[in-house]
Design an enzyme around this catalytic site. Structure first.
Site, PDB file in Angstrom:
ATOM      1  N   GLU A 116       0.889  -1.369   0.350  1.00  0.00           N
ATOM      2  CA  GLU A 116      -0.206  -0.382  -0.022  1.00  0.00           C
ATOM      3  C   GLU A 116       0.926   1.327  -0.044  1.00  0.00           C
ATOM      4  OE1 GLU A 116      -4.211  -1.085   2.013  1.00  0.00           O
ATOM      5  OE2 GLU A 116      -2.808  -0.611   3.443  1.00  0.00           O
ATOM      6  N   HIS A 238     -10.235   9.153   2.306  1.00  0.00           N
ATOM      7  CA  HIS A 238      -8.831   7.619   1.546  1.00  0.00           C
ATOM      8  C   HIS A 238      -9.637   8.409   0.016  1.00  0.00           C
ATOM      9  CE1 HIS A 238      -9.229   3.747  -0.163  1.00  0.00           C
ATOM     10  NE2 HIS A 238      -8.359   3.738   1.006  1.00  0.00           N
ATOM     11  N   ARG A 284      -1.824   9.048   0.789  1.00  0.00           N
ATOM     12  CA  ARG A 284      -3.083   9.048   0.941  1.00  0.00           C
ATOM     13  C   ARG A 284      -3.252  10.615   0.823  1.00  0.00           C
ATOM     14  NH1 ARG A 284      -6.329   4.952   4.827  1.00  0.00           N
ATOM     15  NH2 ARG A 284      -5.328   3.248   2.689  1.00  0.00           N
ATOM     16  N   HIS A 345     -12.366   8.805   6.308  1.00  0.00           N
ATOM     17  CA  HIS A 345     -11.756   7.117   6.292  1.00  0.00           C
ATOM     18  C   HIS A 345     -11.361   7.157   7.800  1.00  0.00           C
ATOM     19  CE1 HIS A 345     -10.760   2.807   5.311  1.00  0.00           C
ATOM     20  NE2 HIS A 345      -9.845   4.091   5.265  1.00  0.00           N
ATOM     21  N   ARG A 380      -1.729   8.909   8.850  1.00  0.00           N
ATOM     22  CA  ARG A 380      -1.950   8.003   9.252  1.00  0.00           C
ATOM     23  C   ARG A 380      -1.221   6.636   8.062  1.00  0.00           C
ATOM     24  NH1 ARG A 380      -4.986   3.494   8.394  1.00  0.00           N
ATOM     25  NH2 ARG A 380      -6.556   3.925   7.358  1.00  0.00           N
TER      26      ARG A 380
HETATM   27  C1  SIN Z   1      -7.660   0.163   2.207  1.00  0.00           C
HETATM   28  O1  SIN Z   1      -7.924  -0.830   2.347  1.00  0.00           O
HETATM   29  O2  SIN Z   1      -7.391   1.192   1.321  1.00  0.00           O
HETATM   30  C2  SIN Z   1      -7.689   0.898   3.612  1.00  0.00           C
HETATM   31  C3  SIN Z   1      -6.579   0.542   4.104  1.00  0.00           C
HETATM   32  C4  SIN Z   1      -6.565   1.683   5.848  1.00  0.00           C
HETATM   33  O3  SIN Z   1      -7.398   2.604   5.757  1.00  0.00           O
HETATM   34  O4  SIN Z   1      -5.422   1.252   6.479  1.00  0.00           O
END
Ligand code: SIN
Length: 526
Positions: A116, A238, A284, A345, A380
């Protein structure tokens, strides 16, 4: 209704997500635990987590790298020691989840590790794309087998009780007044300590990936009882919630971009490389702001997430839930792009805790999204939240075992019962007003003027009572709207204090980072 039912316990836990349940499973080894949740036991933010749990499992990865990635994301505000504890203890806590029965996806005999944004290595343990659901399933099964844990569904915490403790010579949390929502009856819980694990604040915003329970109750309860809060201005949006974003917007996990999906404008242009060298896998906050800017510039209601670079077999195996959700909307993956928009989010701030989950109010602990442990700073890192919940719930359980010896028996409390029938503005209208004003004025891009307008509107709302309709659910809705109003006011106050841009707090009025004045937490206390 005049006398509440009395319940006595060692620990009252508020919330049945990963933080509350993992804490309860530890605390029940030495204490009686009552867990209350305002909906069904499974309804928590944890249940909707797709991405997973970040932890160092790959031989090529290291603790130092995970620490470094977390600190970079946090934009100077992470507490280094908290991050180091998180990363060092993380793998052991994740193995404990497996011992409780969580089945993470595996490949080639090992846990499968996803990628990620912001992670320099593959380190996201996941259960396909329904990680949170799998964790909830396993933890609820483990809890059901524990005789010292009592779990009460549809029980809503109205207020926390505080008493002056003569031993400590200070005010201490000593339980809570709870409404049995469907029975419409009061329960007074005398507890030697209270753990708030009641989740975040996403429902304060018009568009959110969170369920409608995320109304910030625990933050409002803790603050009203005297605990300090910190960093509430850092609301994470998000970037990829499916458009149209319904009541609860359907998340499209960042892991999809981790596997190669890219963001495009409706005219097909891939826009992220112009914003950040990591393109669609930039941090993000950068991606959410870029999507917002592109939508404003073009007037489009959404941008597109193109999964065509991902092998169809990988999409089917890794993202079956997203594939199914898309199919229900007539979108065939990976051929068709998904229309997406940013949505609220995650709340990075919360009740200020030490490294052992203790808030500034004696006897009151906090863990999970509701807590500000110092791990997330101003932004975060993806998938650090489930990890934070298990690590700090574990630490809190050890601390509490020691603290309980020092917390004397439960003092007698004179419980005052509120009126369940009261006239005032309809809760549904107040909720809508708050969600709209937070979205329009306290969203991805802020300014002094918009924040001041938000403050004025919330002040105006505060001048009016919110109706309670006498039934359990109607009274809960009214009280919940009060909590939303109080937490919205705290978010705005925090945002107004931070006259710079950092991490998730971006304001046109102060577009630069100001380390000289703002390299510190925003702490508010009554
Ligand atoms: C996601 O799956 O994009 C969310 C993961 C997160 O918010 O840490």
């Amino acid at each position: 209704m005049s006398t509440p039912e009395r319940i006595k316990t060692d620990v009252l836990v508020v919330g049945s997500g990963i933080a509350g349940l993992s804490f309860s499973l530890k605390a029940c080894r030495y204490a009686d635990v009552v867990v209350v949740t305002k909906k069904e036991r499974i309804e928590s933010n944890t249940n909707y987590a797709q991405g997973g749990v970040a932890a160092v499992f790959d031989p090529g990865d290291s603790h130092d790298m995970h620490v470094a990635d977390t600190l970079v994301a946090g934009a100077g505000l992470c507490h280094r020691r908290a991050v180091e504890e998180l990363v060092r203890e993380g793998p052991e806590r994740v193995r404990e989840l497996m011992d409780w029965g969580v089945r993470f996806s595996r490949e080639g005999g090992r846990v499968s590790l996803g990628r990620e944004a912001g992670h320099s290595e593959r380190r996201i343990l996941h259960a396909a794309d329904l990680t949170g659901q799998e964790i909830e399933r396993a933890l609820l099964e483990a809890v059901a087998a524990e005789p010292r844990i009592t779990l009460l569904e549809d029980h809503f915490v109205w207020s926390l009780a505080t008493v002056m403790d003569p031993t400590w010579n200070r005010v201490r949390c000593a339980g809570a007044l709870v409404l049995d929502v469907h029975g419409g009856r009061w329960k007074a819980v005398d507890a030697r300590s209270v753990m708030l694990a009641a989740g975040g604040t996403g429902f304060l915003y018009r568009h959110t990936t969170n369920p409608d329970i995320a109304t910030g109750d625990g933050i409002a309860l803790g603050y009203a009882a005297g605990a300090a809060v910190a960093n509430l201005e850092f609301v994470q949006f998000h970037p990829t919630a499916m458009y149209p974003a319904e009541e609860r917007a359907q998340l499209v996990s960042e892991a999809v971009r981790g596997e190669g999906a890219v963001l495009r404008r409706r005219d097909g242009v891939e826009f992220m490389p112009a914003y950040h060298p990591d393109g669609s896998l930039a941090p993000r906050d950068v991606v959410a702001r870029a999507c917002d800017a592109e939508m404003k510039r073009t007037g489009d209601d959404f941008v597109l997430l193109d999964l065509s670079p991902i092998d169809p077999g990988v999409v089917a195996e890794r993202f079956p839930n997203i594939e199914r959700e898309c199919a229900q909307r007539g979108i065939e993956l990976p051929r068709d792009p998904i229309p997406v928009v940013p949505a609220a989010h995650y709340q990075c701030g919360g009740l200020l805790t030490d490294w052992d989950g203790r808030t500034s109010l004696t006897g009151l602990y906090a863990s999970g999204e509701i807590a500000c442990t110092g791990v997330h700073g101003a932004n975060r890192l993806a998938s650090n939240s489930l990890l934070e919940a298990v690590v700090f719930s574990h630490r809190a359980s050890i601390r509490l075992a020691a603290d309980l010896h020092a917390l004397p028996g439960i003092p007698s409390i004179d419980w005052q019962l509120p009126d369940l029938e009261a006239p005032g503005s309809a809760a549904v209208d107040v909720e809508r007003t708050i969600r709209d004003l937070m979205w329009d004025r306290v969203g991805i891009v802020r300014s002094d003027d918009r924040l001041e307008a938000a403050r004025t509107e919330i002040d105006a709302l505060s001048g009016h009572a919110i109706a309670r309709d006498g039934t359990g659910p109607g009274a809960m809705r009214g009280r919940q709207a009060e909590f939303m109003r109080e937490v919205a006011a705290l978010v705005v106050r925090s945002a107004q204090r931070r006259r710079e841009s950092r991490g998730l707090h971006f304001t046109e009025s102060h577009p630069r980072r100001d380390n000289e004045h703002f390299l510190r937490d925003t702490v508010l206390a009554r």
